[in-house]
Design an enzyme around this catalytic site. Sequence first.
Site, PDB file in Angstrom:
ATOM      1  N   SER A   1       0.945  -0.866   0.091  1.00 30.82           N
ATOM      2  CA  SER A   1      -0.252   0.202  -0.083  1.00 30.82           C
ATOM      3  C   SER A   1       0.387   1.577   0.076  1.00 30.82           C
ATOM      4  O   SER A   1       1.457   1.388  -1.427  1.00 30.82           O
ATOM      5  CB  SER A   1      -1.174   0.127   1.201  1.00 30.82           C
ATOM      6  OG  SER A   1      -1.870   1.228   0.998  1.00 30.82           O
TER       7      SER A   1
ATOM      8  N   ASP B   1     -10.033  -5.571  -3.504  1.00 30.77           N
ATOM      9  CA  ASP B   1      -9.743  -4.576  -2.698  1.00 30.77           C
ATOM     10  C   ASP B   1     -10.029  -3.448  -2.530  1.00 30.77           C
ATOM     11  O   ASP B   1     -10.974  -2.644  -3.958  1.00 30.77           O
ATOM     12  CB  ASP B   1      -7.908  -4.248  -3.055  1.00 30.77           C
ATOM     13  CG  ASP B   1      -7.674  -3.220  -2.077  1.00 30.77           C
ATOM     14  OD1 ASP B   1      -7.802  -2.406  -1.257  1.00 30.77           O
ATOM     15  OD2 ASP B   1      -5.991  -3.655  -2.248  1.00 30.77           O
TER      16      ASP B   1
ATOM     17  N   HIS C   1      -7.501  -5.964   1.163  1.00 36.88           N
ATOM     18  CA  HIS C   1      -5.872  -5.255   1.135  1.00 36.88           C
ATOM     19  C   HIS C   1      -5.987  -5.731   2.582  1.00 36.88           C
ATOM     20  O   HIS C   1      -4.281  -5.593   2.719  1.00 36.88           O
ATOM     21  CB  HIS C   1      -6.532  -3.705   1.539  1.00 36.88           C
ATOM     22  CG  HIS C   1      -5.808  -2.960   1.144  1.00 36.88           C
ATOM     23  ND1 HIS C   1      -4.907  -2.579  -0.089  1.00 36.88           N
ATOM     24  CD2 HIS C   1      -4.957  -1.772   2.375  1.00 36.88           C
ATOM     25  CE1 HIS C   1      -3.721  -1.636   0.146  1.00 36.88           C
ATOM     26  NE2 HIS C   1      -4.153  -1.560   1.108  1.00 36.88           N
TER      27      HIS C   1
END
Length: 284
Positions: A152, A229, A262
């Site tokens: 991320s 996600d 995620h």
Amino acid sequence: MDTKPTEIGSSKMFDGYNKRYKHFSPTLGCSMTFYIYFPPAPSPSHKFPVLYWLSGLTCTDENFIAKSGAQRVASAEGVALIAPDTSPRGLNVEGEADSWDFGVGAGFYLNATQEKWKNWRMYDYVVKELPKLLSDHFPQLDTSKASIFGHSMGGHGALTIYLKNLDKYKSVSAFSPIVNPINCPWGQKAFINYLGNDKAAWEEYDATYLISKFHDLSASILIDQGMDDKFLHDQLMPHKFEEACRSVDAPLLLRLQPGYDHSYFFIATFIDDHIRHHSQALRL
């Protein structure tokens, strides 16, 4: 203020050790913690290549070490894992903890230029201070053989740091990276606060922009992205990076993984592939 790292925790795992250290960082102006996973050494004089992991928003140096399961393959491949924290802490800058996507736990791996956030220099910490610290104090590490990956915000950090320092890292990979921060809310919020209004400065920390300056990469860029996600379309936008790579013929393996989100459940599922990707590059 001791800049020398002090061991504050140790746990054996897959015949190696997760060791946590604390030190004062002159770059950031505060105490910092980081983890090293040392694989089992075949001999006392053996030196391990290093693989830096950059974590995402809200994370500390502990998340990856506790949740990823990376140590199993790192032990087998003989690669040391280095997991730094994600921002300065304890400076008590006004507003530093007002939101989860900016300030504490959200350093974005850049060097801030705005006076209020002058201690937010995670780029220099990761690229300059930490490797020297490791080289000076851990003779079992070969910091000249290094690769980098992350998740991320940390995926953004890994990609930008790699593309700006091709001489320092053998390979890069990322899970669900923020690849085009100039064009997403997380990135815009961070950049306006840390870097001000200078859009040229923003571009220096945007992987989709940086890849356009691409020169021959020694290894393909590996990215895994979960298709379920919730941040995929608004924040991550991997297709932007994919298009930019294609336009300059940069080697990219983008794997879109159906059903995955995620979280670290996603990371743990595919971490072995990433460790082996880096291990192969580090052996060359």
